[in-house]
Design a protein around this motif. Structure first.
Motif, PDB file in Angstrom:
ATOM      1  N   ALA A   1       0.824  -1.209   0.000  1.00  0.00           N
ATOM      2  CA  ALA A   1       0.000   0.000   0.000  1.00  0.00           C
ATOM      3  C   ALA A   1       0.861   1.263   0.000  1.00  0.00           C
ATOM      4  O   ALA A   1       0.561   2.227  -0.716  1.00  0.00           O
ATOM      5  CB  ALA A   1      -0.929  -0.012   1.214  1.00  0.00           C
ATOM      6  N   LEU A   2       1.923   1.277   0.800  1.00  0.00           N
ATOM      7  CA  LEU A   2       2.806   2.448   0.827  1.00  0.00           C
ATOM      8  C   LEU A   2       3.508   2.634  -0.521  1.00  0.00           C
ATOM      9  O   LEU A   2       3.715   3.767  -0.971  1.00  0.00           O
ATOM     10  CB  LEU A   2       3.835   2.290   1.947  1.00  0.00           C
ATOM     11  N   TYR A   3       3.875   1.538  -1.158  1.00  0.00           N
ATOM     12  CA  TYR A   3       4.502   1.618  -2.479  1.00  0.00           C
ATOM     13  C   TYR A   3       3.544   2.228  -3.497  1.00  0.00           C
ATOM     14  O   TYR A   3       3.927   3.103  -4.296  1.00  0.00           O
ATOM     15  CB  TYR A   3       4.936   0.221  -2.906  1.00  0.00           C
ATOM     16  N   LEU A   4       2.290   1.783  -3.481  1.00  0.00           N
ATOM     17  CA  LEU A   4       1.298   2.340  -4.395  1.00  0.00           C
ATOM     18  C   LEU A   4       0.999   3.802  -4.068  1.00  0.00           C
ATOM     19  O   LEU A   4       0.796   4.622  -4.969  1.00  0.00           O
ATOM     20  CB  LEU A   4       0.012   1.519  -4.317  1.00  0.00           C
ATOM     21  N   LEU A   5       0.978   4.123  -2.772  1.00  0.00           N
ATOM     22  CA  LEU A   5       0.729   5.505  -2.372  1.00  0.00           C
ATOM     23  C   LEU A   5       1.837   6.422  -2.868  1.00  0.00           C
ATOM     24  O   LEU A   5       1.576   7.511  -3.393  1.00  0.00           O
ATOM     25  CB  LEU A   5       0.610   5.576  -0.844  1.00  0.00           C
ATOM     26  N   ALA A   6       3.090   5.992  -2.717  1.00  0.00           N
ATOM     27  CA  ALA A   6       4.212   6.794  -3.195  1.00  0.00           C
ATOM     28  C   ALA A   6       4.165   6.956  -4.711  1.00  0.00           C
ATOM     29  O   ALA A   6       4.430   8.051  -5.246  1.00  0.00           O
ATOM     30  CB  ALA A   6       5.536   6.149  -2.774  1.00  0.00           C
ATOM     31  N   ALA A   7       3.796   5.880  -5.415  1.00  0.00           N
ATOM     32  CA  ALA A   7       3.709   5.974  -6.872  1.00  0.00           C
ATOM     33  C   ALA A   7       2.588   6.902  -7.307  1.00  0.00           C
ATOM     34  O   ALA A   7       2.731   7.652  -8.285  1.00  0.00           O
ATOM     35  CB  ALA A   7       3.492   4.574  -7.459  1.00  0.00           C
ATOM     36  N   ALA A   8       1.466   6.873  -6.583  1.00  0.00           N
ATOM     37  CA  ALA A   8       0.350   7.744  -6.939  1.00  0.00           C
ATOM     38  C   ALA A   8       0.679   9.213  -6.695  1.00  0.00           C
ATOM     39  O   ALA A   8       0.308  10.085  -7.488  1.00  0.00           O
ATOM     40  CB  ALA A   8      -0.892   7.335  -6.145  1.00  0.00           C
ATOM     41  N   LEU A   9       1.375   9.496  -5.611  1.00  0.00           N
ATOM     42  CA  LEU A   9       1.693  10.891  -5.280  1.00  0.00           C
ATOM     43  C   LEU A   9       2.785  11.469  -6.179  1.00  0.00           C
ATOM     44  O   LEU A   9       2.778  12.659  -6.498  1.00  0.00           O
ATOM     45  CB  LEU A   9       2.124  10.998  -3.815  1.00  0.00           C
ATOM     46  N   THR A  10       3.729  10.635  -6.587  1.00  0.00           N
ATOM     47  CA  THR A  10       4.845  11.111  -7.415  1.00  0.00           C
ATOM     48  C   THR A  10       4.588  10.958  -8.903  1.00  0.00           C
ATOM     49  O   THR A  10       5.299  11.562  -9.722  1.00  0.00           O
ATOM     50  CB  THR A  10       6.136  10.357  -7.051  1.00  0.00           C
ATOM     51  N   GLY A  11       3.589  10.129  -9.271  1.00  0.00           N
ATOM     52  CA  GLY A  11       3.308   9.906 -10.676  1.00  0.00           C
ATOM     53  C   GLY A  11       4.342   9.056 -11.379  1.00  0.00           C
ATOM     54  O   GLY A  11       4.472   9.128 -12.616  1.00  0.00           O
ATOM     55  N   VAL A  12       5.088   8.248 -10.636  1.00  0.00           N
ATOM     56  CA  VAL A  12       6.159   7.447 -11.228  1.00  0.00           C
ATOM     57  C   VAL A  12       5.607   6.362 -12.141  1.00  0.00           C
ATOM     58  O   VAL A  12       6.164   6.052 -13.192  1.00  0.00           O
ATOM     59  CB  VAL A  12       7.035   6.831 -10.115  1.00  0.00           C
ATOM     60  N   GLY A  13       4.494   5.759 -11.757  1.00  0.00           N
ATOM     61  CA  GLY A  13       4.011   4.602 -12.490  1.00  0.00           C
ATOM     62  C   GLY A  13       3.377   4.897 -13.826  1.00  0.00           C
ATOM     63  O   GLY A  13       3.248   4.008 -14.658  1.00  0.00           O
ATOM     64  N   GLY A  14       2.928   6.110 -14.067  1.00  0.00           N
ATOM     65  CA  GLY A  14       2.218   6.412 -15.302  1.00  0.00           C
ATOM     66  C   GLY A  14       3.131   6.870 -16.420  1.00  0.00           C
ATOM     67  O   GLY A  14       4.309   7.165 -16.222  1.00  0.00           O
ATOM     68  N   GLY A  15       2.576   6.904 -17.619  1.00  0.00           N
ATOM     69  CA  GLY A  15       3.297   7.476 -18.747  1.00  0.00           C
ATOM     70  C   GLY A  15       3.984   6.481 -19.644  1.00  0.00           C
ATOM     71  O   GLY A  15       4.470   6.843 -20.713  1.00  0.00           O
ATOM     72  N   GLY A  16       4.087   5.222 -19.261  1.00  0.00           N
ATOM     73  CA  GLY A  16       4.754   4.228 -20.089  1.00  0.00           C
ATOM     74  C   GLY A  16       6.265   4.338 -20.023  1.00  0.00           C
ATOM     75  O   GLY A  16       6.831   5.148 -19.276  1.00  0.00           O
ATOM     76  N   GLY A  17       6.953   3.534 -20.814  1.00  0.00           N
ATOM     77  CA  GLY A  17       8.403   3.557 -20.853  1.00  0.00           C
ATOM     78  C   GLY A  17       9.031   2.605 -19.856  1.00  0.00           C
ATOM     79  O   GLY A  17       8.365   1.779 -19.216  1.00  0.00           O
ATOM     80  N   VAL A  18      10.349   2.748 -19.704  1.00  0.00           N
ATOM     81  CA  VAL A  18      11.114   1.850 -18.844  1.00  0.00           C
ATOM     82  C   VAL A  18      10.719   2.022 -17.382  1.00  0.00           C
ATOM     83  O   VAL A  18      10.604   1.045 -16.627  1.00  0.00           O
ATOM     84  CB  VAL A  18      12.621   2.095 -19.035  1.00  0.00           C
ATOM     85  N   VAL A  19      10.504   3.249 -16.963  1.00  0.00           N
ATOM     86  CA  VAL A  19      10.168   3.506 -15.561  1.00  0.00           C
ATOM     87  C   VAL A  19       8.864   2.810 -15.184  1.00  0.00           C
ATOM     88  O   VAL A  19       8.749   2.199 -14.120  1.00  0.00           O
ATOM     89  CB  VAL A  19      10.077   5.019 -15.299  1.00  0.00           C
ATOM     90  N   SER A  20       7.882   2.880 -16.061  1.00  0.00           N
ATOM     91  CA  SER A  20       6.600   2.221 -15.786  1.00  0.00           C
ATOM     92  C   SER A  20       6.757   0.709 -15.741  1.00  0.00           C
ATOM     93  O   SER A  20       6.138   0.031 -14.911  1.00  0.00           O
ATOM     94  CB  SER A  20       5.583   2.608 -16.855  1.00  0.00           C
ATOM     95  N   ALA A  21       7.598   0.165 -16.631  1.00  0.00           N
ATOM     96  CA  ALA A  21       7.827  -1.284 -16.624  1.00  0.00           C
ATOM     97  C   ALA A  21       8.499  -1.726 -15.331  1.00  0.00           C
ATOM     98  O   ALA A  21       8.150  -2.765 -14.756  1.00  0.00           O
ATOM     99  CB  ALA A  21       8.677  -1.680 -17.831  1.00  0.00           C
ATOM    100  N   VAL A  22       9.461  -0.941 -14.847  1.00  0.00           N
ATOM    101  CA  VAL A  22      10.127  -1.254 -13.579  1.00  0.00           C
ATOM    102  C   VAL A  22       9.128  -1.161 -12.426  1.00  0.00           C
ATOM    103  O   VAL A  22       9.124  -2.001 -11.510  1.00  0.00           O
ATOM    104  CB  VAL A  22      11.317  -0.314 -13.348  1.00  0.00           C
TER     105      VAL A  22
END
Length: 371
Positions: free
Chosen positions: A169-190
């Motif tokens: 949950a904390l990992y998903l929360l950090a990703a939602a607040l920073t926007g790391v997971g969206g947009g596609g590319g290598v970062v999203s795959a990681v």
């Protein structure tokens, strides 16, 4: 929601068929329901008549009731001493699944609705196919020192799984607040790869328990045969004797007490059932009204993308759900509250019956994304 209103069917079937068959029915319904929606949304087939789309929507919604019933009922029966943590953990993961599906779809498919429907059709069916091999009811242990030792071990196991769930949950929360997971590319795959590793990590807990059990079996095999048989059979004998004594103590026309199995007719005659029914109707109903209108509220506030609201609602709802199970079990065990109080026992015993339709209304991630 109409599909979830037929959740009573899954509750009735849970007492008559094995959990694997419940999972098979749910996965098949989800594959057909969401698969047909994907064919229409992706324009692979011509748009279907309205009534046919309603049927497929109903199948997709009803599929979750079969999956949830199979998992919840089996876990409640297997871990009778830890019903609070079990229910809180399962409810927490169900709520967290909304954020998981939303973030994975955003990271890999740029919020494409057709790809999201493919995930809803294929991923639960694949997970259910694997779970059919492992999900089954186990033997109920007895009391005494062995029972206390088993309860203590279960406590450590659930604490470990809770810790891993909070980390997810904390990992998903950090990703939602920073926007790391969206947009596609290598970062999203990681991001997705790390998320999948975290989701698989709780499997290490039962693997460790199985390894300890195997080591213990080996030690018993090397010991005296009579001692091994005595150690293996004593808890089951105690459990059977206790159950037989309880059945004999109750007269033929006497109603079962809270904590014992009830038929639907007996549940309908119980005040505790209707108290729980009313609490579900009002409590879950208000939450459902908010989540069903989450898209409209986000648009009204000027946001074009409401996926962040979906993720945040799911994540913080997870913390509330997992805390509710842990805290309630703490009060039951350590503050001298009796297990015969109406709140926990009707939930664990009657939840898989009629209120299944109301409880499962909060578990459809697809609806949360639709404006």
């Amino acid at each position: 929601d109409v599909g979830k209103a037929f959740g009573l069917l899954a509750g009735l079937a849970s007492d008559r068929v094995p959990p694997g068959l419940l999972l098979a029915v749910g996965s098949l319904e989800g594959l057909l329901g969401y698969g047909a929606q994907w064919l229409v949304v992706s324009r692979a087939v011509a748009p279907l008549p309205y009534w046919q789309m309603c049927v497929f929507l109903c199948l997709g919604g009803n599929s979750t009731t079969w999956m949830n019933t199979a998992v919840l009922v089996t876990c409640i029966r297997n871990f009778r001493r830890s019903r609070g943590p079990v229910s809180g953990l399962l409810k927490g993961y169900v709520g967290l699944s909304t954020a998981i599906f939303t973030d994975v779809c955003s990271a890999l498919f740029a919020d494409d609705p057709a790809s999201f429907l493919v995930m809803l059709a294929v991923v639960p069916a694949a997970v259910c196919a694997v779970a059919m091999v492992f999900l089954r009811e186990g033997e109920v242990g007895g009391g005494g020192a062995d029972g206390r030792e088993e309860e203590e071990e279960d406590g450590w196991c659930f604490a470990a799984i809770n810790t891993l769930a909070v980390a997810i949950a904390l990992y998903l929360l950090a990703a939602a607040l920073t926007g790391v997971g969206g947009g596609g590319g290598v970062v999203s795959a990681v991001f997705v790869a790390v998320l999948l590793v975290l989701l698989a990590s709780p499997a290490a807990v039962p693997a460790h328990v199985a390894w300890k059990s195997w080591m213990k079996t080996r030690k018993l095999a090397n010991a005296d045969v009579e001692e091994a048989e005595e150690c293996a059979s004593a808890p089951l004998l105690v459990a059977k004797a206790t159950a037989a004594a309880a059945a004999e103590a109750r007269g033929p026309g006497e109603k079962p007490v809270l904590g014992e199995e009830h038929t639907i007719a007996q549940a309908l005659m119980s005040l505790d059932f209707w108290l729980m029914f009313a609490s579900f109707l009002m409590g879950v109903g208000t939450g459902l009204a908010v989540m069903n209108n989450l898209g409209q509220m986000g648009v009204a506030m000027g946001y074009s993308d409401v996926s962040l609201f979906v993720s945040m609602t799911s994540i913080w709802g997870f913390f509330g759900r997992i805390a509710s199970g842990t805290i309630s079990e703490h009060f039951i065990k350590f503050v001298s509250f009796s297990h015969t109080l109406p709140l926990p026992s009707p939930y664990s015993k009657f939840h898989r019956k009629i209120p299944r339709a109301y409880y499962s209304k909060i578990k459809n991630p697809q609806r949360l994304l639709s404006p």
